[in-house]
Write a protein that holds these residues in place. Structure first.
Motif, PDB file in Angstrom:
ATOM      1  N   PRO A  94       0.803  -1.230   0.000  1.00 23.19           N
ATOM      2  CA  PRO A  94       0.000   0.000   0.000  1.00 23.19           C
ATOM      3  C   PRO A  94       0.837   1.280   0.000  1.00 23.19           C
ATOM      4  N   LEU A  95       2.071   1.221   0.500  1.00 22.79           N
ATOM      5  CA  LEU A  95       2.890   2.435   0.594  1.00 22.79           C
ATOM      6  C   LEU A  95       3.867   2.589  -0.560  1.00 22.79           C
ATOM      7  N   GLY A  96       4.311   1.492  -1.131  1.00 20.54           N
ATOM      8  CA  GLY A  96       5.288   1.550  -2.205  1.00 20.54           C
ATOM      9  C   GLY A  96       6.706   1.708  -1.683  1.00 20.54           C
ATOM     10  N   SER A  97       7.653   1.495  -2.561  1.00 21.70           N
ATOM     11  CA  SER A  97       9.069   1.607  -2.212  1.00 21.70           C
ATOM     12  C   SER A  97       9.572   3.013  -2.473  1.00 21.70           C
ATOM     13  N   PRO A  98      10.342   3.582  -1.548  1.00 19.88           N
ATOM     14  CA  PRO A  98      10.902   4.916  -1.793  1.00 19.88           C
ATOM     15  C   PRO A  98      11.919   4.918  -2.940  1.00 19.88           C
ATOM     16  N   TYR A  99      12.319   3.734  -3.392  1.00 26.61           N
ATOM     17  CA  TYR A  99      13.266   3.637  -4.503  1.00 26.61           C
ATOM     18  C   TYR A  99      12.563   3.621  -5.857  1.00 26.61           C
ATOM     19  N   SER A 100      11.253   3.763  -5.854  1.00 26.60           N
ATOM     20  CA  SER A 100      10.448   3.857  -7.070  1.00 26.60           C
ATOM     21  C   SER A 100      10.089   5.331  -7.259  1.00 26.60           C
ATOM     22  N   VAL A 101      11.007   6.079  -7.852  1.00 31.87           N
ATOM     23  CA  VAL A 101      10.906   7.543  -7.926  1.00 31.87           C
ATOM     24  C   VAL A 101       9.975   7.971  -9.064  1.00 31.87           C
ATOM     25  N   ARG A 102       8.932   8.703  -8.699  1.00 31.56           N
ATOM     26  CA  ARG A 102       7.979   9.209  -9.688  1.00 31.56           C
ATOM     27  C   ARG A 102       8.363  10.594 -10.198  1.00 31.56           C
ATOM     28  N   ASP A 103       9.101  11.376  -9.407  1.00 32.35           N
ATOM     29  CA  ASP A 103       9.436  12.750  -9.813  1.00 32.35           C
ATOM     30  C   ASP A 103      10.752  13.146  -9.153  1.00 32.35           C
ATOM     31  N   TYR A 104      11.800  13.293  -9.969  1.00 38.79           N
ATOM     32  CA  TYR A 104      13.122  13.660  -9.439  1.00 38.79           C
ATOM     33  C   TYR A 104      13.193  15.116  -8.983  1.00 38.79           C
ATOM     34  N   PHE A 105      12.177  15.907  -9.312  1.00 34.78           N
ATOM     35  CA  PHE A 105      12.161  17.316  -8.918  1.00 34.78           C
ATOM     36  C   PHE A 105      11.052  17.588  -7.905  1.00 34.78           C
ATOM     37  N   GLY A 106      10.620  16.558  -7.202  1.00 35.04           N
ATOM     38  CA  GLY A 106       9.552  16.720  -6.228  1.00 35.04           C
ATOM     39  C   GLY A 106       9.910  16.120  -4.883  1.00 35.04           C
ATOM     40  N   VAL A 107       9.109  16.454  -3.887  1.00 39.22           N
ATOM     41  CA  VAL A 107       9.257  15.928  -2.531  1.00 39.22           C
ATOM     42  C   VAL A 107       8.001  15.131  -2.217  1.00 39.22           C
ATOM     43  N   ASN A 108       8.185  13.955  -1.633  1.00 40.84           N
ATOM     44  CA  ASN A 108       7.055  13.100  -1.275  1.00 40.84           C
ATOM     45  C   ASN A 108       6.130  13.872  -0.327  1.00 40.84           C
ATOM     46  N   PRO A 109       4.879  14.120  -0.718  1.00 39.62           N
ATOM     47  CA  PRO A 109       3.985  14.899   0.136  1.00 39.62           C
ATOM     48  C   PRO A 109       3.681  14.216   1.473  1.00 39.62           C
ATOM     49  N   GLU A 110       3.875  12.894   1.558  1.00 40.80           N
ATOM     50  CA  GLU A 110       3.701  12.210   2.851  1.00 40.80           C
ATOM     51  C   GLU A 110       4.653  12.788   3.903  1.00 40.80           C
ATOM     52  N   PHE A 111       5.826  13.233   3.448  1.00 36.98           N
ATOM     53  CA  PHE A 111       6.861  13.723   4.366  1.00 36.98           C
ATOM     54  C   PHE A 111       6.745  15.211   4.646  1.00 36.98           C
ATOM     55  N   GLY A 112       6.012  15.918   3.810  1.00 35.52           N
ATOM     56  CA  GLY A 112       5.885  17.367   3.953  1.00 35.52           C
ATOM     57  C   GLY A 112       6.155  18.039   2.624  1.00 35.52           C
ATOM     58  N   TRP A 142       7.393   3.322 -12.847  1.00 40.05           N
ATOM     59  CA  TRP A 142       6.738   3.172 -14.140  1.00 40.05           C
ATOM     60  C   TRP A 142       5.963   4.429 -14.524  1.00 40.05           C
ATOM     61  N   ASP A 143       5.414   5.134 -13.536  1.00 32.67           N
ATOM     62  CA  ASP A 143       4.610   6.312 -13.840  1.00 32.67           C
ATOM     63  C   ASP A 143       5.396   7.618 -13.706  1.00 32.67           C
ATOM     64  N   ASN A 144       6.709   7.540 -13.772  1.00 29.04           N
ATOM     65  CA  ASN A 144       7.521   8.747 -13.879  1.00 29.04           C
ATOM     66  C   ASN A 144       7.244   9.330 -15.270  1.00 29.04           C
ATOM     67  N   PRO A 145       6.994  10.630 -15.397  1.00 26.67           N
ATOM     68  CA  PRO A 145       6.694  11.225 -16.709  1.00 26.67           C
ATOM     69  C   PRO A 145       7.780  10.969 -17.769  1.00 26.67           C
ATOM     70  N   LEU A 146       9.000  10.677 -17.342  1.00 27.12           N
ATOM     71  CA  LEU A 146      10.056  10.404 -18.318  1.00 27.12           C
ATOM     72  C   LEU A 146       9.702   9.215 -19.210  1.00 27.12           C
ATOM     73  N   ARG A 147       8.941   8.277 -18.691  1.00 27.83           N
ATOM     74  CA  ARG A 147       8.598   7.080 -19.470  1.00 27.83           C
ATOM     75  C   ARG A 147       7.828   7.441 -20.739  1.00 27.83           C
ATOM     76  N   THR A 148       6.939   8.423 -20.664  1.00 28.47           N
ATOM     77  CA  THR A 148       6.187   8.816 -21.860  1.00 28.47           C
ATOM     78  C   THR A 148       6.863   9.966 -22.607  1.00 28.47           C
ATOM     79  N   GLU A 149       7.537  10.858 -21.885  1.00 26.91           N
ATOM     80  CA  GLU A 149       8.193  11.991 -22.535  1.00 26.91           C
ATOM     81  C   GLU A 149       9.493  11.596 -23.237  1.00 26.91           C
ATOM     82  N   HIS A 150      10.195  10.624 -22.675  1.00 30.35           N
ATOM     83  CA  HIS A 150      11.491  10.191 -23.222  1.00 30.35           C
ATOM     84  C   HIS A 150      11.631   8.671 -23.115  1.00 30.35           C
TER      85      HIS A 150
END
Length: 193
Positions: A94-112, A142-150
């Protein structure tokens, strides 16, 4: 000038041992490339923080309140596990792995927020501690925008499908392909961020 005679007659075993030693020296590994370890890290006490589990709240703000306690323990460097938003597609549990990065320019909102992260780092620095981040550049969610953009920035399997890492069962991530110059430039910008 004549060569000095050897105090013993070399045998085939001596010649073989010399050849093996010369071959070993020729193929010895060179020092690891990259920057040298900074002096401040050589004798430092490092404390790893998994923000999600470090406090009941699981936030940067709650972790910041613990900094005086960590300093009193003798901690010099705080190592934060990945701080980026976590992918949802193919998520592990349910939480996912922190090593599955969806956005390299973002901060996980769970943390603040990014401001919360910056406040944590500033407070750690004020206590005389350094902060290092566990940065994950080898693969993304898999749902990092880079997958569709590049899509060309990703490795593919023999069927030309995106390739999860071959290690264990980490099918929540797909491997990046660093033979792509654009990916290198992107990741350098992300690292500076």
């Amino acid at each position: 000038m004549a060569a000095e005679p050897l105090p013993f007659a070399p045998t085939d075993a001596h010649r073989t041992a010399s050849a093996v030693a010369a071959d070993a020296a020729r193929h010895a590994p060179s020092p690891a490339p990259g920057p040298a370890t900074p002096e401040w890290a050589k004798e430092a006490v490092i404390y790893q923080i998994n923000t999600r589990q470090f406090t009941p709240e699981g936030t940067f703000a709650a972790a910041q309140a613990q900094l005086p306690r960590l300093k009193a323990l003798g901690v010099d460097i705080l190592w934060l596990m990945p701080i980026h938003p976590i992918g949802v597609e193919h998520r592990k549990g349910p939480l996912g792995s922190p090593y599955s990065v969806r956005d390299y320019f973002g901060v996980n909102p769970e943390f603040g927020t990014e401001a919360d992260l910056r406040a944590f780092v500033g407070a750690a620095h004020a206590q005389g501690m350094k902060v290092i981040l566990d940065w994950v550049p080898n693969h993304s969610a898999w749902d990092n925008p880079l997958r569709t953009e590049h899509p060309d920035w990703y490795k593919r399997d023999w069927k030309s499908d995106f390739r999860p890492t071959p290690w264990w069962d980490w099918n929540d991530i797909i491997e990046l392909d660093y033979s792509q110059p654009g990916l290198r430039a992107y990741m350098q910008a992300a690292l500076r961020y």
